[in-house]
Design an enzyme around this catalytic site. Structure first.
Site, PDB file in Angstrom:
ATOM      1  N   GLY A   1       0.329 -14.688 -44.333  1.00 19.82           N
ATOM      2  CA  GLY A   1       0.778 -15.906 -44.976  1.00 19.82           C
ATOM      3  C   GLY A   1       2.289 -15.991 -44.990  1.00 19.82           C
ATOM      4  O   GLY A   1       2.964 -15.581 -44.049  1.00 19.82           O
ATOM      5  N   ILE A   2       2.811 -16.518 -46.093  1.00 25.50           N
ATOM      6  CA  ILE A   2       4.242 -16.687 -46.223  1.00 25.50           C
ATOM      7  C   ILE A   2       4.689 -16.147 -47.572  1.00 25.50           C
ATOM      8  O   ILE A   2       3.923 -16.147 -48.534  1.00 25.50           O
ATOM      9  CB  ILE A   2       4.623 -18.171 -46.080  1.00 25.50           C
ATOM     10  CG1 ILE A   2       6.129 -18.335 -45.887  1.00 25.50           C
ATOM     11  CG2 ILE A   2       4.110 -18.986 -47.248  1.00 25.50           C
ATOM     12  CD1 ILE A   2       6.512 -19.711 -45.437  1.00 25.50           C
ATOM     13  N   GLY A   3       5.906 -15.629 -47.629  1.00 26.41           N
ATOM     14  CA  GLY A   3       6.426 -15.105 -48.880  1.00 26.41           C
ATOM     15  C   GLY A   3       6.972 -13.708 -48.726  1.00 26.41           C
ATOM     16  O   GLY A   3       7.089 -13.171 -47.623  1.00 26.41           O
TER      17      GLY A   3
ATOM     18  N   ILE B   1       5.830 -10.679 -49.654  1.00 24.83           N
ATOM     19  CA  ILE B   1       4.958  -9.601 -49.176  1.00 24.83           C
ATOM     20  C   ILE B   1       4.681  -9.723 -47.683  1.00 24.83           C
ATOM     21  O   ILE B   1       4.840  -8.736 -46.943  1.00 24.83           O
ATOM     22  CB  ILE B   1       3.663  -9.527 -50.004  1.00 24.83           C
ATOM     23  CG1 ILE B   1       3.992  -9.020 -51.411  1.00 24.83           C
ATOM     24  CG2 ILE B   1       2.641  -8.623 -49.336  1.00 24.83           C
ATOM     25  CD1 ILE B   1       2.812  -8.935 -52.343  1.00 24.83           C
TER      26      ILE B   1
ATOM     27  N   GLU C   1      -3.121 -18.913 -39.385  1.00 24.44           N
ATOM     28  CA  GLU C   1      -3.035 -20.335 -39.703  1.00 24.44           C
ATOM     29  C   GLU C   1      -1.590 -20.795 -39.759  1.00 24.44           C
ATOM     30  O   GLU C   1      -1.286 -21.944 -39.458  1.00 24.44           O
ATOM     31  CB  GLU C   1      -3.777 -20.664 -40.990  1.00 24.44           C
ATOM     32  CG  GLU C   1      -3.164 -20.112 -42.258  1.00 24.44           C
ATOM     33  CD  GLU C   1      -3.983 -20.481 -43.484  1.00 24.44           C
ATOM     34  OE1 GLU C   1      -3.380 -20.872 -44.490  1.00 24.44           O
ATOM     35  OE2 GLU C   1      -5.219 -20.372 -43.446  1.00 24.44           O
TER      36      GLU C   1
ATOM     37  N   GLY D   1      -7.053 -20.724 -46.365  1.00 27.26           N
ATOM     38  CA  GLY D   1      -7.734 -20.055 -45.269  1.00 27.26           C
ATOM     39  C   GLY D   1      -8.114 -18.617 -45.549  1.00 27.26           C
ATOM     40  O   GLY D   1      -8.512 -17.895 -44.625  1.00 27.26           O
TER      41      GLY D   1
END
Length: 434
Positions: free
Chosen positions: A216-218, A220, A239, A337
């Site tokens: 994902g994003i961020g 971590i 995604e 997702g």
């Protein structure tokens, strides 16, 4: 008629374009960095005359003023994913949330779908030599919405990257064009502290050379990517991506050389990042964009060998259930997702799904690993789906383990000051011999 003439004949101002929106219309807007702010702002100016217009989208990077009480008679937000600008409206009852997997949103928005839009407001690139425009950083559900809607209005922005794959619309599939030249919304680089670095190191320790990644994003995900600098021939089927993936491509870590589906290609459905990242995406032959019902289809995901799915959570209970989209009874975000890729990793030969999160919240006052969830808490990912959970304190392998063994493993990666209490929870609530 040439596409150039079609474009010229149907180009107008934003105010003129949104005059075609009618009372009671369902309006779907482009996703995240693909949201056409100029069109939304023009629509808001009609609040005195419009009534009962439903607005739908997923991630919003802006303030979402149509959720404000002053617009309640004109606009009603129905979110498929909540963000900072939309949570309060849902919590107060002025707006709604519709739970669904990201992968089925195009089906819902299809011509025979339950959420078919009347109007699609989108952002596209400048046209290519054949009169096609790219949806760039927001293909996801936006492509289907544009094809299904009675009326499609596009902001044509030269700053929108042109992506290959299945991210294209013929100009004649669009009804009105508004010429804009504004920067795409950027995301600042996340802060990576010691906790994030430790989590990134723990995740990276599980990922072999040649693995295919979904992140994902961020802070971590970026910490994970930073910890992968020594790996070889990594690949991406995700995604979304951001600057961290670009950095590993430039370092030669991500090559896609061993990828079993779309070898050598990074496959995405949307993107968010910096201006440099958007420039890197533009006409990049390594990156291809496809609709989310392809990218997030677990059966498609599983065609990638060694697919490592890395997702986050708000909390995990001692049974291994994951809460990632709500806090108690209050909706926080959406399932997105996560389940698509958790289950896609199950189909992948050599695949693994990972839930990675800090061990504590509220400045250390709460353990994210808990005995049980609060009343009304929605479960995002079931205990049967999770392979492992990772915090800064280590890795809890859950797949194939008994309920009691899972609880012990999770307690061992909780904050040390909460472990005694969690052991009592395990004994008193579940009867585990801890």
């Amino acid at each position: 008629m040439t596409w150039q003439q079609y474009l010229k004949d149907n180009t107008c101002s934003a105010d003129e374009a949104v005059r075609l929106i009618k009372n009671g219309d369902r309006v779907v807007t482009g996703h995240a960095a693909g949201a056409p702010d100029c069109l939304v702002e023009a629509m808001l100016k009609r609040n005195g005359e419009l009534r009962g217009v439903e607005i739908m989208h997923m991630v919003a990077l802006g303030e979402s003023p149509y959720c404000n009480a002053e617009y309640e008679q004109s606009f009603h937000f129905n979110g498929l994913y909540l963000s900072q600008g939309t949570r309060e409206a849902v919590a107060s009852g002025r707006a709604d949330y519709t739970p669904c997997f990201f992968s089925i949103v195009p089906e819902l928005m299809s011509e025979n779908g339950d959420l078919r839009p009347d109007v699609a407001l989108i952002t596209v690139s400048e046209p290519d030599a054949e009169g096609r425009v790219s949806l760039g950083v927001s293909i996801d559900y936006t492509l289907q919405a544009a094809k299904s809607a009675r009326l499609t209005i596009a902001a044509v922005n030269p700053n929108m990257p042109y992506l290959g794959g299945d991210a294209l619309l013929d100009l004649r599939e669009i009804d009105r064009f508004v010429q804009v030249d504004t920067p795409l919304p950027e995301l600042g680089l996340p802060r990576i502290g010691e906790v994030e670095r430790m989590i990134g190191h723990n995740v990276a320790s599980l990922i072999p050379d040649g693995a295919c990644l979904q992140l994902g994003i961020g802070s971590i995900p970026d910490a994970v990517l930073s910890s992968l600098a020594g790996k070889k021939d990594l690949a991406v089927h995700s995604e979304m991506i951001s600057d961290g993936v670009m950095n590993l491509v430039e370092k030669g870590v991500i090559t896609g050389a061993r990828k079993t589906l779309h070898p050598g290609k990074i496959i995405i459905t949307f993107a968010m990042g910096s201006a440099d990242f958007y420039r890197w995406l533009h006409n990049n032959p390594m990156v291809e964009g496809y609709p989310v019902d392809y990218v997030n289809d677990p059966r498609v995901i599983g065609r990638n060998d060694n697919l490592y799915s890395i997702n986050s959570a708000l909390s995990v209970d001692l049974l291994g259930q994951v809460a990632a989209d709500a806090m108690g009874p209050k909706q926080y975000s959406g399932v997105g997702g996560q389940l698509d890729f958790v289950r896609g990793a199950r189909f992948s030969r050599g695949g693994m799904n990972i839930i990675a999160m800090p061990a504590s919240a509220s400045k250390g006052m709460l353990s994210r690993i808990c005995g049980c969830f609060r009343p009304g808490q929605a479960v995002t990912t079931t205990r049967n789906d999770v392979d492992c959970v990772i915090t800064e304190f280590g890795i809890a392998h859950l797949k194939g383990r008994t309920s009691a063994a899972r609880a012990r493993a999770l307690i061992n990666i909780a904050p040390p000051e909460f472990r005694e209490e969690l052991e009592r929870n395990a004994r008193d609530m579940y009867g585990f011999r801890i």
